[in-house]
Design a protein around this motif. Structure first.
Motif, short mmCIF file in Angstrom:
data_model
loop_
_atom_site.label_atom_id
_atom_site.label_comp_id
_atom_site.label_asym_id
_atom_site.label_seq_id
_atom_site.Cartn_x
_atom_site.Cartn_y
_atom_site.Cartn_z
N LEU A 159 0.82 -1.22 0.00
CA LEU A 159 0.00 0.00 0.00
C LEU A 159 0.85 1.26 0.00
N TYR A 160 2.05 1.16 0.55
CA TYR A 160 2.94 2.32 0.48
C TYR A 160 3.26 2.65 -0.97
N GLY A 161 3.34 1.60 -1.81
CA GLY A 161 3.59 1.80 -3.23
C GLY A 161 2.48 2.59 -3.89
N LEU A 162 1.25 2.44 -3.39
CA LEU A 162 0.13 3.21 -3.93
C LEU A 162 0.33 4.70 -3.69
N TYR A 163 0.67 5.07 -2.46
CA TYR A 163 0.86 6.48 -2.13
C TYR A 163 2.12 7.02 -2.81
N LEU A 164 3.15 6.19 -2.88
CA LEU A 164 4.37 6.61 -3.58
C LEU A 164 4.09 6.80 -5.06
N GLY A 165 3.27 5.91 -5.64
CA GLY A 165 2.90 6.04 -7.04
C GLY A 165 2.15 7.33 -7.31
N CYS A 166 1.24 7.69 -6.43
CA CYS A 166 0.51 8.95 -6.59
C CYS A 166 1.47 10.14 -6.57
N ARG B 208 10.15 1.47 4.46
CA ARG B 208 9.00 2.38 4.45
C ARG B 208 7.71 1.61 4.23
N SER B 209 7.77 0.58 3.42
CA SER B 209 6.59 -0.22 3.17
C SER B 209 6.12 -0.92 4.44
N MET B 210 7.04 -1.54 5.19
CA MET B 210 6.67 -2.24 6.42
C MET B 210 6.17 -1.26 7.46
N LEU B 211 6.80 -0.09 7.54
CA LEU B 211 6.37 0.91 8.51
C LEU B 211 4.98 1.42 8.17
N PHE B 212 4.70 1.56 6.89
CA PHE B 212 3.37 1.98 6.45
C PHE B 212 2.33 0.93 6.86
N ARG B 213 2.63 -0.34 6.65
CA ARG B 213 1.72 -1.41 7.06
C ARG B 213 1.54 -1.43 8.56
N LYS C 44 0.60 0.46 -12.63
CA LYS C 44 2.03 0.20 -12.71
C LYS C 44 2.65 0.09 -11.31
N TYR C 45 1.90 0.52 -10.29
CA TYR C 45 2.43 0.51 -8.92
C TYR C 45 1.71 -0.52 -8.04
N VAL C 46 0.40 -0.68 -8.25
CA VAL C 46 -0.38 -1.64 -7.48
C VAL C 46 -1.36 -2.32 -8.44
#
Length: 521
Positions: free
Chosen positions: A139-146, A453-458, A201-203
């Protein structure tokens, strides 16, 4: 010192905004505040509200709701025209339409078979929503993608039984009219399609779902993130136009500038691998059935094959697909490839098709030349920093979890764990944008806490969910105040932006001891 895992969990309970307030924000106050019949509000309040509504230039509409997914599939539900009704029912509902309709009725009132939730009856488009039909997603990839796509921050993230749903709330809704053949609706659909294409492309965004249909009802137990600043509609339209222009520029273009003899692409390994693929389907950006057919047809054209020869072979290819293109679409694509506008295939498109639909053994070969592959890792003395970063991220993904996102140890112990020299480990941490490092203390007694960052976001979403599940919600009134979101009143729902950094530090120091003398990162 061995590696330990930080086990503390933040149990602080915060006040949160109510789900009905979220729904009011999403629908732009396009429903009545009180029920027409059976309202529990006082007569004076209803009278004052109705008086204020006389000056409203936009008439109120309706949304459709359904108690369960099974009943929704059967077409059963309710027509809701007020927030008071949503307040009474939302805890017993599973789905609703966040985009407002002009009205609704029933095919069968007794059995609650709803009628009117079709696109032509839409009153206004309030949100751009999309589905992610898997839990195995970053889900961090979603926000990073935005952020990378220059899209606004998503306003709402919901957890569903099979995945997640995400929404952009438009600052200015698209108001739907019959004029110009529902032009505003078509513009909104195009914007929705472009956003989903870009984010896939991100999620793993579901690009085939109905853009303005039913979505999950926000409730205390499924809201993971809420952000109360709506997306600027004009900026989104400008972004959409630029995105389409970039897509056109990146589509199949002329790649041969040489006057050398034609390369026989139809006998290349990549061509044979692709033409034998049977599962190529629609809905994949730059790697769908149309893209595959166009690529194969261009290879035939570049190889000086006649149109009839290409037609015969590619017709067999199309027929062998699980879901082939229609004859009309097949012939249109083939004629486009042979129109002379394109002189060859684009390497990046071939790569994407091979990666998605074949076993990956065949590689592209053409006028642009072979890829220059890196040596096998075991053949190199030193691994690339990016590969070390990937190793660390994979270790964190396998051994850490949302309740315990940080590894803890000295730099030397951590470096030894990953099989990296301390100097190289420091360089990886310095270069990485995906790893989070916090060092507590000085010298030999310093302790490094490491996560991604991904694990911290989760971890933050996990903590958020536990807080919401145990929060005792107390509302001053039965319903939110009219136009609450238009008067600048700040919402008190905690947002990820404001909490991400504080969560990083908080998870380290919440044991109650004094902060360290020095903290470096």
């Amino acid at each position: 010192m061995g590696i330990n895992v930080v086990h503390e969990v933040d149990n602080e309970i915060r006040n949160v905004i109510s789900p009905v307030e979220i729904m009011q924000f999403m629908t732009h106050n396009s429903l009545h505040l009180y029920k027409k019949k059976g309202s529990r509000a006082s007569f004076d309040r209803i009278t004052a509200y109705e008086k204020s509504e006389r000056h409203n230039a936009y008439p109120k509409g309706a949304v459709f709701v359904s108690p369960t997914k099974a009943e929704l599939v059967e077409g059963k539900g309710y027509v809701v025209t007020s927030y008071e009704a949503l307040q009474d029912r939302y805890q017993h509902l599973s789905h609703w339409t966040p985009n407002t309709y002009r009205g609704g009725t029933y095919y069968d009132f007794k059995n609650r078979i709803i009628k009117g939730h079709k696109r032509e009856n839409l009153k206004q488009i309030n949100v751009i929503g999309f589905d992610i039909d898997t839990k195995e997603v970053d889900l961090y990839g979603l926000y990073l993608g935005c952020e990378e796509l220059k899209l606004p921050r998503p306003n709402l993230l919901l957890e569903t039984p099979r995945g997640f749903q995400c929404f952009f709330v438009l600052e200015t809704p698209f108001y739907i009219h019959r004029k110009n053949d529902y032009k505003s609706l078509r513009v909104a659909e195009r914007l929705s399609d472009n956003i989903r294409k870009a984010l896939c492309k991100y999620v793993p965004v579901d690009t085939s779902c109905v853009p303005f249909g039913f979505y999950r009802v926000p409730r205390e137990d499924n809201v993971l993130d809420f952000y109360d600043k709506p997306a600027n509609t004009s900026s989104l339209l400008s972004w959409s136009k630029e995105f389409e222009e970039q897509e056109k520029r990146s589509f199949l273009r002329v790649v041969y500038n040489s006057n050398d003899s034609t390369f026989d692409q139809i006998h290349a390994d990549w061509y044979r691998a692709l033409i034998c693929a049977k599962d190529i389907d629609k809905g994949y950006t730059s790697a769908s059935r149309n893209n595959a057919l166009m690529t194969l047809a261009l290879a035939n054209f570049a190889s000086n094959r006649t149109f009839e020869e290409a037609y015969d072979e590619l017709d067999q290819f199309n027929s062998s697909l699980a879901r082939p293109l229609s004859k009309r679409e097949f012939e249109r694509t083939l004629k486009s490839a042979y129109s002379g506008k394109y002189k060859g295939v684009k390497r990046s498109y071939v790569e994407g098709l091979l990666e998605l639909w074949t076993d990956g053994q065949a590689q592209f070969q053409g006028k642009e030349g072979w890829y220059k592959f890196k040596k096998n890792r075991e053949e190199r003395v030193r691994s690339h920093y990016e590969e070390w970063e990937e190793d660390i991220l994979l270790y964190i993904e396998r051994h850490m979890g949302p309740e315990a996102p940080f590894l803890e140890g000295s730099l030397s112990v951590l470096a030894e764990t990953f099989g990296i020299a301390v100097s190289s480990f420091k360089e990886v941490l310095k270069r990485s944008g995906k790893l989070i490092k916090r060092t507590i203390g000085r010298g030999r007694g310093a302790v490094t806490k490491l996560s991604s960052r991904s694990m911290l976001f989760r971890s933050l979403l996990h903590s958020r969910k536990k807080q919401i599940q145990h929060a005792q919600l107390s509302l001053a009134e039965l319903l939110p105040r009219p136009y609450q979101f238009l008067n600048g009143t700040p919402l008190i729902f905690p947002t990820l932006d404001s909490q991400l950094i504080s969560h990083e530090v908080d998870i380290l120091y919440r044991s109650g001891s004094s902060p360290p003398v020095e903290k470096t990162s």
